[in-house]
Design an enzyme around this catalytic site. Structure first.
Site, PDB file in Angstrom:
ATOM      1  N   GLU A 453       0.845  -1.183   0.000  1.00 26.97           N
ATOM      2  CA  GLU A 453       0.000   0.000   0.000  1.00 26.97           C
ATOM      3  C   GLU A 453       0.889   1.245   0.000  1.00 26.97           C
ATOM      4  OE1 GLU A 453      -1.595  -0.137   3.990  1.00 26.97           O
ATOM      5  OE2 GLU A 453      -2.468   1.853   3.813  1.00 26.97           O
ATOM      6  N   ASP A 526      -0.288  -1.522   6.149  1.00 29.55           N
ATOM      7  CA  ASP A 526      -0.042  -1.009   7.496  1.00 29.55           C
ATOM      8  C   ASP A 526      -0.841  -1.795   8.523  1.00 29.55           C
ATOM      9  OD1 ASP A 526       1.617   0.916   6.542  1.00 29.55           O
ATOM     10  OD2 ASP A 526       0.097   2.500   6.495  1.00 29.55           O
ATOM     11  N   ASP A 528      -2.840  -0.949  10.682  1.00 25.96           N
ATOM     12  CA  ASP A 528      -3.887  -0.108  11.268  1.00 25.96           C
ATOM     13  C   ASP A 528      -5.218  -0.380  10.559  1.00 25.96           C
ATOM     14  OD1 ASP A 528      -3.602   1.018   8.803  1.00 25.96           O
ATOM     15  OD2 ASP A 528      -2.870   2.967   9.502  1.00 25.96           O
ATOM     16  N   ASP A 530      -6.925   1.317   8.336  1.00 25.63           N
ATOM     17  CA  ASP A 530      -6.894   1.502   6.888  1.00 25.63           C
ATOM     18  C   ASP A 530      -6.232   0.316   6.199  1.00 25.63           C
ATOM     19  OD1 ASP A 530      -8.231   3.842   6.820  1.00 25.63           O
ATOM     20  OD2 ASP A 530      -6.444   5.137   6.644  1.00 25.63           O
TER      21      ASP A 530
END
Ligand code: 28F
Length: 660
Positions: A453, A526, A528, A530
């Site tokens: 990403e 990541d 997280d 997102d």
């Protein structure tokens, strides 16, 4: 087991079909040795009988016994089958049927019950000319379960008496069948209790609550009117201790259940049922406003994952009847091409179940129904009912026709867009997407592609990788939600196009996994929310368009560290909060701690060391055994409803196993 041995056992089992004789003698002779040899063969090669001794095989024991109870109920003699798992993972299955025959078998000179539980392949034909319709993939019988149990107890209740026999150490009877006690004269049925042998099931002897409950619920949908009760005495939560399933509506209720999180198009489920030449057919269909088809097929309660003649019959009828109706009612003009079967299937949820006295299974995993007569029988029974439904429900017919014609228009637009994603020649490097930093090796078996990403993480990954076998494909921003877009939009999407060209294996029905250019496809996002979202979007795309690459275990999720913990020259990384606490305790004070918010914060060397180097990294392999579960997962995660999504995330972490 040698063929010779198999023959002997089959001869012994053949006698079970004969009339029961009530002579009471119990001598030890050749047949005992044969019997024990047979059970010993099962213990020597359990995989040959139940496929695996891992968790799946363990659960197979339960299904083998439950199937017998269901057969007794389907034959009309039992109403209820109760499955209990106790605190020690001992399984009890009980039905309220006739009770297994308690007489003596003439040939073996032993009780029929002892014979059923000690002779391989005994059982088979059910009493009174009825046939065994349920039965697991292996359909191996109760003797195999006995052979693989530390102990097993069988009780039969019949005419005011309880009969009992116990086996130990893999099927050895402790004594012959005894009349143990009086019981309520109205009580009747069979009860089997067993403990899976930990010497065989070395990986685990603990049953999975969800696996048991889901399959029991599915069996209740597939066998309408039968009551199935599941009791889990291990469960702490009260709501997970007891389940009772009984569906008078059968597959109609199954389809309603499968569509429960979706917006449906035809409120009334199209339902057909019938039988011909001893073959029973049941089909239920309902459209939703989505674009994907979910068709589940079963033969004798087995999920025929590879489809087969029942599915072909269904597709034939769907195509024929919808095109006929569309022409006769002007949804298709004279000049228009026919709708394809895929057009007719857009947004469909269908369950097809046949019960066949002599099923033939084909295909790689023997989950494809091969009996050719089934095609026409399903097509006739379902076609007649579908035609009738459309005639009787013109409003619902109209939305179905409009849906199929829209699908057809979208398909033609998609065809154009899709041509662009096809690589003309798989060796033509110039056609690879520009953003791809490919690896130098052309040996797919060692190659890996990291889907990363963002450009900055893509940069670190590109510089940190071993370019001999690691390729990097950076993605910009969020990728398209394929649950929410039509095909032509999907094929126009640049990120999706680059993945398809990079993988090189084609998509959908044209997929050829042997052409996949990488052995491992690694999603690196990541740690997280997102990142999790992008991961789900990618997995949804893979699931819908590249499912075989998931099924064959090529898809992985990279696990970047959450923390870097440093003390002097010592650097350690923590991948979970728990690990972080542990490391922090181990390393004492004066630590410098960095919490990574994204991959971009790591330089190339750190990213290599923590997340990409096979020596240190943890990859989580994605596996989807159960299509229904996976579909539920994706439709909940990607759908409009917020509440089920929240609950789902709370209940299920990730469906994945850890791998290196
Ligand atoms: C706990 C799991 O296994 N239930 C069963 C029956 C009933 C009969 C039967 C079973 C006879 C000759 C094999 C009774 N009366 N539940 C179960 N219920 N097996 S297994 O017969 C076995 C056959 O060879 C039964 C009359 N006919 C059949």
């Amino acid at each position: 087991m040698s063929d010779e041995k198999m023959m002997e056992n089959e001869e012994v089992s053949a006698v079970l079909g004969e009339e029961l004789d009530l002579k009471v003698t119990h001598t030890y002779d050749d047949s005992d040795i044969q019997v024990l040899d047979g059970l010993e063969a099962v213990r020597k090669r359990p995989g040959m009988y139940i496929g695996t001794t891992a968790s799946k095989g363990l659960h197979h024991l339960v299904w083998e016994i439950v199937d017998n109870g269901i057969d007794e109920a389907m034959a009309g003699y039992a109403t209820t089958v109760t499955i209990t798992v106790d605190k020690d993972n001992i399984i009890t299955v009980e039905d309220d049927g006739r009770g297994m025959p308690t007489g003596i078998n003439e040939k073996t000179q032993k009780s029929t019950i002892e014979t059923i539980f000690t002779v391989l392949h005994a059982g088979g034909k059910f009493g009174g000319g009825a046939y065994k319709v349920s039965g697991g993939l292996h359909g191996v019988g109760a003797s195999v379960v006995n052979a693989l149990s530390e102990w097993m107890e069988v009780s039969v209740y019949h005419e005011g008496k309880e009969y009992f026999i116990r086996f130990e150490n893999g099927g050895h009877p402790v004594s012959e069948l005894i009349e143990k006690a009086d019981c309520d004269p109205d009580k009747h049925g069979s009860k089997i209790k067993f403990k899976a042998d930990p010497l065989i099931f070395t990986e685990t002897t603990v049953y999975d609550h969800d696996v048991l409950r889901d399959r029991i619920r599915q069996l209740a949908f597939l066998n309408k009117g039968i009551r199935l009760i599941f009791i889990d005495e291990r469960a702490e939560e009260e709501s997970k201790q007891r389940y009772e399933y009984m569906f008078e509506g059968g597959l109609k209720e199954y389809v309603k259940y499968l569509n429960r999180h979706r917006t449906v198009v035809n409120p009334d489920i199209i339902y057909s049922e019938g039988h011909e030449k001893g073959i029973q057919v049941e089909v239920a269909v309902q459209y939703n406003d989505g674009y994907n088809a979910n068709v589940y097929t079963f033969c004798n309660n087995i999920n025929t994952v590879e489809g087969g003649t029942h599915e072909e019959g269904f597709r034939l009828a769907l195509n024929r009847v919808i095109n006929k109706y569309a022409r006769e009612n002007n949804f298709l003009k004279e000049k228009d091409d026919n709708l394809t079967t895929d057009d007719c299937k857009e947004g469909i949820t269908a369950v097809i179940s046949v019960k066949h006295p002599d099923p033939q299974y084909e295909g790689q995993t023997k989950t494809k129904l091969g009996n050719s007569e089934v095609r026409k029988i399903v097509s006739d029974i379902f076609g007649t009912q579908l035609e009738r439904f459309l005639m009787e429900n013109p409003d619902q017919a109209k939305v179905i026709m409009e849906k199929a014609t829209l699908a057809s228009q979208a398909r033609m637009a998609a065809k154009k867009a899709r041509e662009l994603t096809r690589r003309k020649n798989p060796l033509e490097i110039s056609s690879l997407p520009g953003k791809l930093s490919d690896c130098s090796s052309k040996d797919a078996s060692i190659c890996e592609i990291y889907i990363v990403e963002g450009d900055s993480a893509g940069g670190s990954a590109k510089n940190g990788r071993d370019s001999h076998y690691q390729a990097i494909l950076p993605l910009r921003g969020k990728i398209l939600n394929v649950e929410k877009a039509r095909q032509h939009r999907i094929f126009e999407n640049a990120e999706i196009r680059s993945m398809i060209t990079a993988f090189g294996c084609g998509i959908l029905e044209e997929i050829d996994v042997s052409k996949l250019r990488y052995n491992k496809i690694v999603i690196m996002t990541d740690a997280d929310v997102d990142g999790a979202h992008i991961r789900i979007l990618l997995l949804t795309f893979f699931y819908r368009y590249l499912r075989p690459i998931i099924e064959t275990g090529h898809v992985y999720i990279a696990q970047p560290p959450l923390y870097k913990i440093q003390k002097g020259n010592t650097v350690r990384y923590a991948y979970t909060e728990g690990q972080f606490e542990k490391i922090r305790a181990e390393m004492g004070d004066r630590l410098s701690i960095q919490r990574y918010k994204g991959l971009g914060e790591m330089d190339a060397e750190q990213l290599w060391e923590t997340t990409m180097d096979p020596k240190n990294r943890t990859l989580v392999r994605i596996n989807i055994d159960d299509a229904e579960l996976a579909d539920e997962y994706f439709s909940i995660m990607m759908g409009d409803e917020v509440e089920p999504r929240k609950n789902f995330i709370i209940e299920n972490g990730e469906f994945a196993e850890v791998d290196r």
